[in-house]
Enzyme design. Structure first.
Site, PDB file in Angstrom:
ATOM      1  CB  SER A 104      -7.191   5.583   3.786  1.00  0.00           C
ATOM      2  OG  SER A 104      -8.125   5.645   2.720  1.00  0.00           O
ATOM      3  CE1 TYR A 136      -4.479   9.517   1.553  1.00  0.00           C
ATOM      4  CE2 TYR A 136      -5.987   7.782   0.864  1.00  0.00           C
ATOM      5  CZ  TYR A 136      -5.632   8.786   1.739  1.00  0.00           C
ATOM      6  OH  TYR A 136      -6.436   9.049   2.828  1.00  0.00           O
TER       7      TYR A 136
END
Length: 245
Positions: free
Chosen positions: A141, A154
Site C-alpha cells: 500500500s 495498517y
C-alpha cells in the site's frame, strides 16, 4: 501479454482489486482460482463473469490465517488445475485507528490478515510451482510511505509485506520465481466506500491525473508483473498511485 494455460491463484478475489485482477489474468488466457473468506456470492459472480467471457475459473473458500484451511484450498486448486504458476496475495484488511485506540487484538488481527496470511498462502503454494518458475505478486500500500490519519498500524503491516517481498525475491530467485509487490494509493473499492466524499475529492485533487484509482488500474500492473514481459523485474515494490506520491 500471453498467459495462456498459466494457472493463477488470486486471494481475496471476490471484490475490488482481487476481482479485477482475476478477470484481467483470465482475459490474457490464465486459468484462475479465486479465494474468498466470507463473501461467496461475490466470488461466484467474479467466476461467472470470467466464464461468460470464455475463461476458466473457480472460487474456493479459505481463511488465510488458518493453515488447515489454506492447505485444503491449495489441494483443491492443484486437483483442479495441476499446478500454480502465478500467485497474487491480495487478501487483507484495513483498519484505521489512532494510537490511543490500538490494542493487542487489533494489532494481531491486522498483522495476521495482511502478513501472516500472505506467508502461509505462499508457503503452501510453493511446492506446486513448476520447475520452470513462476510469479508471486503481493499487494502492499502507498500508505506505508505516508502513514497518516490513523493508518499507522495498517501501513506497518503493508511495509512488512514490502520487506518480505524483497526477501522472498532473493530466496526464490534460484527457483526462477520472481516476487514483486504493488503499492496502490486510494482505490475505488468497498474498502474505501465509507470514506467521506470530501476526503476522496481531496485525494483526487492531489493526484496529477485528477482522480483516485480504479481496481482495473491496479489489475493492469499486476497482470504485467505476472507476465513474461516482467521477467527481469524482481524484488520491487511498484507504486501505482497516479503520481500522488
Amino acid at each position: 501479454m500471453e498467459l495462456t494455460d498459466k494457472v493463477a491463484l488470486v486471494t481475496g478475489g471476490s471484490r475490488g482489486i482481487g476481482a479485477a485482477t482475476a478477470k484481467k489474468l483470465a482475459t490474457h488466457g490464465a486459468r484462475v482460482a479465486v479465494t474468498y473468506q466470507e463473501n461467496r456470492s461475490s466470488a461466484e459472480a467474479t467466476v461467472e463473469a470470467i466464464r461468460r467471457s470464455g475463461g476458466t475459473a473457480t472460487a474456493l473458500q479459505t481463511s488465510a490465517e488458518n493453515r488447515a484451511s489454506v492447505d485444503t484450498m491449495m489441494d483443491r486448486v492443484v486437483s483442479a488445475f495441476g499446478r500454480i504458476d502465478i500467485l497474487v496475495n491480495n487478501a487483507g484488511i484495513f483498519t484505521a485507528k489512532p494510537l490511543s485506540e490500538v490494542g493487542f487484538d487489533l494489532y494481531t488481527r491486522q498483522f495476521n490478515a495482511n502478513v501472516w496470511g500472505m506467508i502461509q498462502i505462499t508457503q503452501a503454494a510453493l511446492p506446486h510451482f513448476p520447475a520452470s518458475g513462476g510469479r508471486i505478486i503481493n499487494i502492499a500500500s502507498a500508505r506505508m510511505y505516508a502513514p497518516r490519519d490513523g493508518t499507522g498500524l495498517y501501513a506497518a503491516s503493508k511495509a512488512a509485506v514490502s520487506v518480505l517481498t524483497h526477501a522472498l525475491a532473493i530466496e526464490l530467485g534460484p527457483r526462477s520465481i520472481t516476487v514483486n509487490a504493488v503499492a496502490p494509493a486510494v482505490t475505488e473499492t468497498d474498502m474505501t466506500a465509507k470514506m467521506p466524499p470530501e476526503k476522496k475529492a481531496s485525494f483526487a485533487k492531489a493526484t496529477p491525473l485528477g482522480r483516485i484509482g480504479l481496481p482495473e488500474d491496479i489489475a493492469d500492473v499486476i497482470a504485467f508483473l505476472a507476465s513474461d514481459e516482467a521477467r527481469w523485474v524482481n524484488g520491487r515494490t511498484i507504486r501505482a498511485d497516479g503520481g500522488l506520491s
